[in-house]
Write an enzyme that holds these catalytic residues in place. Structure first.
Site, PDB file in Angstrom:
ATOM      1  N   HIS A   1       6.414   4.213  -2.702  1.00 29.25           N
ATOM      2  CA  HIS A   1       6.511   5.678  -2.639  1.00 29.25           C
ATOM      3  C   HIS A   1       6.260   6.212  -1.231  1.00 29.25           C
ATOM      4  CE1 HIS A   1       5.562   5.947  -7.242  1.00 29.25           C
ATOM      5  NE2 HIS A   1       6.696   5.352  -6.974  1.00 29.25           N
TER       6      HIS A   1
ATOM      7  N   PHE B   1       2.257  -0.053  -9.107  1.00 28.73           N
ATOM      8  CA  PHE B   1       2.176  -0.370  -7.684  1.00 28.73           C
ATOM      9  C   PHE B   1       2.819   0.671  -6.764  1.00 28.73           C
ATOM     10  CE2 PHE B   1       3.078  -4.445 -10.082  1.00 28.73           C
ATOM     11  CZ  PHE B   1       1.749  -4.647 -10.431  1.00 28.73           C
ATOM     12  N   CYS B   2       2.784   1.926  -7.154  1.00 29.34           N
ATOM     13  CA  CYS B   2       3.382   2.991  -6.322  1.00 29.34           C
ATOM     14  C   CYS B   2       4.837   2.665  -5.982  1.00 29.34           C
ATOM     15  CB  CYS B   2       2.605   3.222  -5.038  1.00 29.34           C
ATOM     16  SG  CYS B   2       0.981   3.905  -5.333  1.00 29.34           S
ATOM     17  N   ALA B   3       5.536   2.041  -6.917  1.00 31.26           N
ATOM     18  CA  ALA B   3       6.952   1.740  -6.722  1.00 31.26           C
ATOM     19  C   ALA B   3       7.620   1.892  -8.089  1.00 31.26           C
ATOM     20  CB  ALA B   3       7.123   0.333  -6.165  1.00 31.26           C
TER      21      ALA B   3
END
Ligand code: PLP
Length: 463
Positions: free
Chosen positions: A139, A385-387
């Protein structure tokens, strides 16, 4: 001998047969820390979440401690220690430039992190700039371009497809305006290496610039701005064994010089006067200081420079060899478990750094990670995982926040809702990875030995 013992013994044999020339891990802080187990006793903590934040190198800590008594203000003091601190800060800049193989006219700006670096670049985009990103990005690389016209590209299934996808998108744009491609060097989800040099060539062939998100690459592989021919590179100190609050944006200075200062304040301004109309006339610095307003984080910059020197002295060939050995230990140790599925875009054997994400059939990932921690003293990460777009693609469905722990979790189609990530690096001893393999095997075979409950959306031991 049990199946677990046999498999771990086999793994160790495979790993050690190829590890004779692997050097020992670099000393890091925390290697003597023990943590309590819910099942009783204490165990040395196995930090296997390097992709989030890596422990400080002992060398970095020592360098910071040696400097600390001499700490002083940077760029704003006449005293000896201020002069010394200013020199240290500027030398750190030069060290980072060398570590990154910067061109003579590149600029190194100290920031707080990769997120900060990419937001700084986003604030410096020329008017009308188009931005191209793959949906696979973290992100921090997906989201900063809020004011630009962003094209989000589909996840490729091979490195060649990544290049072809980018070329097609760039060829379809109006070739006259400015454009920027933002790409990761190594995925924070799969650990896979991206074809950065080829993507840079494609970007440049179509008149676009490229920024490399090296948050996961720089701690594991050499990154050369010049060799890769990227325009900028960003990374974070806390993933590079230097957790003192500094990050880096390095590269071309023209867009940065033309942009408004990222933060307005002292340090960024050269002169400030009352104007005739009662307002203010300000002239800003043109170099890195333009975007470093406020008192610089000299300890953070010194720590990053110390880590750069330590990694360069150890040599990336050695670091890569050691990490490959650890990756092999995980892969070989879990290869015969059909319940464990690793996530990958480019295939299980694609070159990668020491970052592996997986799901375990029949397990809520948060539950599994909680059991690794509470019963084995192993710290991994679970979640998205911020993805989010990438994990959604890899899991083949809509990721979720997770259900009640204990219950096998799956979306209606049967796919897992989130994943587990194990990651390691220069300071990881073999024992941590071997314990991880043993723990995964035991949990899959026998289940958790403790009861867990859900608190604030996460699994925690019930007592
Ligand atoms: N890019 C990648 C690939 C990452 O893995 C991360 C963090 O995990 C970031 C960017 C953001 O780094 P930071 O949180 O240090 O800003």
């Amino acid at each position: 001998m049990s199946a677990t013992t046999t498999a771990v013994a086999a793994t160790t044999a495979v790993a050690s047969s190829s590890s004779s020339c692997v050097r020992p891990p670099l000393p890091v802080l925390g290697r003597d820390v023990t943590v309590p187990l819910v099942t009783g006793g204490e165990v040395a903590y196995a930090a296997l979440d390097y992709a989030a934040s890596a422990p400080a190198l002992q060398r970095v800590w020592d360098d910071v401690a040696a400097y600390a008594p001499y700490y002083g203000s940077v760029h704003r003091g006449a005293g000896y220690l201020s002069q010394l601190s200013t020199d240290l800060f500027e030398n750190a800049r030069a060290t980072v430039a060398g570590f990154l193989g910067c061109r003579a006219d590149d600029q190194v700006v100290f920031t707080r992190s990769t997120t900060d670096s990419l937001n700084l670049l986003a604030a410096a985009l020329p008017a009308g700039c188009r931005v191209f990103v793959f949906e696979t990005e973290h992100h921090a690389a997906l989201l900063p371009w809020r004011d630009a016209d962003v094209t989000c590209l589909d996840a490729p299934r091979t490195p060649d497809e990544a290049v072809a996808t980018l070329e097609r998108a760039l060829a379809a744009r109006d070739p006259h305006g400015p454009a920027l491609v933002c790409v990761t060097g190594a995925s924070n989800v799969t650990g896979e290496l991206w074809p950065v040099r080829e993507l840079a060539a494609a970007a440049h062939a179509h008149g676009a610039r490229i920024v490399l998100d090296a948050a996961q690459l720089a701690p594991h592989h050499p990154v050369s701005v010049r060799d890769l021919d990227v325009d900028w590179v960003a990374f974070s100190g806390h993933k590079l064994y230097a957790p003192f609050g500094s990050g880096v944006l390095a590269g071309r200075c023209d867009w940065l010089r033309a942009a408004e200062p990222y933060l307005a304040g002292g340090g960024a301004s050269r002169t400030v006067r009352r104007s005739a109309d009662g307002g203010l006339d300000v002239t800003w610095h043109e170099g890195a200081a333009r975007h470093e307003a406020g008192s610089p984080n000299v300890i953070g910059a010194h720590a990053v420079a110390s880590a750069c020197k330590a990694l360069a002295e150890e040599g990336f060939d050695n670091l890569i060899a050691r990490e490959r050995h650890l990756i092999r230990t995980v892969r070989a140790g879990l290869a015969d478990l059909p319940e464990v599925r690793f996530l990958s875009l480019f295939g299980d054997d694609a070159p990668r750094v020491g970052v592996l994400s997986f799901v375990v059939e029949g397990w809520n990932s948060s539950h599994f990670a909680a059991a690794l921690s509470a019963e084995y003293g192993i710290g991994v990460r679970d979640g998205l995982f911020c993805a989010h777009p990438l994990v959604r693609t890899l899991l083949g469905g809509e990721p979720g926040a997770g259900g009640e722990c204990g219950a096998p979790e799956a979306a209606p189609g049967g796919q897992a809702l989130n994943a587990i990530r194990v990651s390691f690096g220069a300071g990881t001893p073999d024992e941590h990875v071997e314990r991880f393999v043993r723990a995964v095997r035991e949990l899959v075979r026998d289940g958790a030995r403790w009861r867990y409950r859900t608190r604030d959306g996460r699994c925690v031991p019930a007592v």
